[in-house]
Design an enzyme around this catalytic site. Structure first.
Site, short mmCIF file in Angstrom:
data_model
loop_
_atom_site.label_atom_id
_atom_site.label_comp_id
_atom_site.label_asym_id
_atom_site.label_seq_id
_atom_site.Cartn_x
_atom_site.Cartn_y
_atom_site.Cartn_z
N ASP A 34 -19.52 97.73 63.27
CA ASP A 34 -18.07 98.12 63.67
C ASP A 34 -17.28 99.18 62.57
O ASP A 34 -17.86 98.99 61.54
CB ASP A 34 -17.57 96.90 64.15
CG ASP A 34 -16.36 96.87 64.82
OD1 ASP A 34 -15.91 98.23 65.48
OD2 ASP A 34 -15.50 96.37 64.82
N ASN A 82 -19.15 98.30 76.28
CA ASN A 82 -18.73 99.78 75.88
C ASN A 82 -18.80 100.61 76.92
O ASN A 82 -18.35 101.80 76.75
CB ASN A 82 -19.78 100.08 74.85
CG ASN A 82 -19.56 99.26 73.58
OD1 ASN A 82 -20.42 98.89 72.59
ND2 ASN A 82 -18.48 98.87 72.92
C1 FPP Z 1 -18.18 100.24 66.94
O1 FPP Z 1 -17.42 100.70 66.30
C2 FPP Z 1 -19.57 100.96 67.24
C3 FPP Z 1 -20.39 101.32 68.20
C4 FPP Z 1 -19.83 100.66 69.53
C5 FPP Z 1 -21.38 102.04 68.43
C6 FPP Z 1 -22.44 101.61 67.32
C7 FPP Z 1 -23.42 102.63 67.23
C8 FPP Z 1 -23.98 103.18 66.07
C9 FPP Z 1 -23.71 102.41 64.66
C10 FPP Z 1 -24.98 104.00 65.93
C11 FPP Z 1 -26.38 103.44 66.63
C12 FPP Z 1 -27.59 104.20 66.47
C13 FPP Z 1 -28.80 104.05 67.00
C14 FPP Z 1 -30.05 104.55 66.45
C15 FPP Z 1 -29.07 103.15 68.23
P1 FPP Z 1 -16.27 101.65 66.93
O2 FPP Z 1 -16.58 102.85 67.70
O3 FPP Z 1 -15.88 100.53 68.04
O4 FPP Z 1 -15.54 101.65 65.78
P2 FPP Z 1 -13.65 101.40 65.73
O5 FPP Z 1 -13.55 99.91 66.09
O6 FPP Z 1 -13.16 101.85 64.46
O7 FPP Z 1 -12.91 102.26 66.69
#
Ligand code: FPP
Length: 255
Positions: A34, A82
Site C-alpha cells: 500500500d 480496486n
Molecule cells: C495500493 O496502493 C496498491 C495497489 C492497489 C496496487 C499494488 C500494485 C503494485 C505494487 C504493483 C504490482 C506489480 C506487479 C508486478 C503485479 P494505493 O494506490 O492504494 O496507494 P494510496 O493508498 O497511497 O493511494
C-alpha cells in the site's frame, strides 16, 4: 543457528547488523503493498508513477524473500474492490503483471521461482491473464520460492464461492454437512494447498486487512510499517522478520 544479514540498499553502515535465527524464518509471508498513490503525490507525480515504482519494489521484495529463505511470498497486487478506481488507473494496473513478467520471467525461471496466481480470473483482461498463465506454466516445475500474486483477489468473494460450491455438493449428495472441516474449507479456498501466512506485512501506515486472506490470516503475525510501498527494500523485510522472531505464537493456547 544465527543468520547474519548485512544489508542491502538503505541500511547504512552505522546501523547494527541484523541477526536472524535461520531456523525461525517465516515460511509464508504475505504483503499488502500500500501507498503507491501517496508516494507519487508527495512527489507531485501521477498515481500511476507510484504503481510503476511499486513494481520495482516487487522485485526487491522477491529477491530479499528468496535470500532470506522465505518459501512463499504472496503479494496483494489488485483486489476485487480496486475496479472502483478510475479506468485509466485500472488499465495501468492490469498492464503491470505482463510488464513485470516480460522483464523478470527469465530470471525467475533461472532462480527456480514458481509463479502462482490467487484470484478470480474471469474478470481479468485477456492480456493480463495470458501473461500470468504463461508465467505459471513456465515455472510450474520449479521447486524454489513460490511467488504468489493475488490478482483480482477478494476474501469475501473467495469465501462466498467456497460456500456456494459446498452447498452444490451437498445438494448433489457428494458432501455431507457434518463432514465439512476447517481443513476442507482451507483447501477449497483460492490459496489451495499453500500454508497460511506466518507473517502479514502492510505498508503505508494503514491498519486494516482490506478483504485480504481473512480466513488464512487467523493466526498470522501482523507487521505494519509507515514506509510507502515504492520505498520498500530488503532491509524492511529483514526488519519485519526480526520482529516476527520476537513474537511468541500461541495459537490461542499457552506457552
Ligand atoms: C495500493 O496502493 C496498491 C495497489 C492497489 C496496487 C499494488 C500494485 C503494485 C505494487 C504493483 C504490482 C506489480 C506487479 C508486478 C503485479 P494505493 O494506490 O492504494 O496507494 P494510496 O493508498 O497511497 O493511494
Amino acid at each position: 543457528m544465527i543468520k547474519r544479514v548485512r544489508s542491502w540498499l538503505n541500511r547504512g553502515d552505522s546501523q547494527p547488523e541484523l541477526q536472524l535465527a535461520a531456523d525461525n524464518i517465516p515460511e509464508h509471508v504475505a504483503i499488502i503493498m500500500d501507498g503507491n498513490g501517496r508516494w507519487a503525490k508527495k512527489r507531485g507525480m501521477p498515481r500511476i508513477i507510484g504503481h510503476q515504482n511499486g513494481m520495482k519494489a516487487v522485485k526487491r521484495a522477491a529477491i530479499a524473500a528468496d535470500d532470506l529463505g522465505i518459501k512463499i511470498l504472496t503479494l496483494y497486487a489488485f483486489s476485487t474492490e480496486n475496479w472502483k478506481r478510475p479506468k485509466e488507473e485500472v488499465e495501468f494496473l492490469m498492464k503491470l503483471p505482463q510488464e513485470f513478467l516480460a522483464i523478470e520471467l527469465e530470471e525467475l525461471i533461472d532462480k527456480n521461482v514458481r509463479v502462482t496466481m490467487m484470484g478470480h480470473p474471469e474478470d481479468l483482461p485477456s492480456h493480463t491473464l495470458e501473461a500470468m498463465k504463461e508465467a505459471v506454466a513456465r515455472t510450474a516445475d520449479n521447486d524454489g520460492m513460490v511467488l504468489n500474486f493475488a490478482l483480482n483477489y477478494g476474501s469475501r468473494k473467495e469465501l462466498t464461492r467456497c460456500i456456494q460450491e459446498m452447498g452444490q455438493d451437498i445438494h448433489r449428495g457428494s458432501l455431507k454437512p457434518e463432514d465439512i472441516t476447517e481443513e476442507m474449507i482451507g483447501s477449497r479456498l483460492l490459496s489451495g494447498s499453500l500454508p497460511d501466512p506466518d507473517l502479514l506485512i502492510r505498508t503505508s501506515g494503514e491498519l486494516r486487512l482490506s478483504n485480504f486472506m481473512l480466513w488464512q490470516l487467523a493466526y498470522s503475525e501482523l507487521w505494519f510499517t509507515d514506509i510507502l510501498w515504492p520505498e520498500f527494500t530488503g532491509a524492511h523485510l529483514q526488519e519485519a522478520v526480526a520482529e516476527y522472531q520476537h513474537r511468541t505464537r500461541r495459537y490461542g493456547g499457552l506457552t
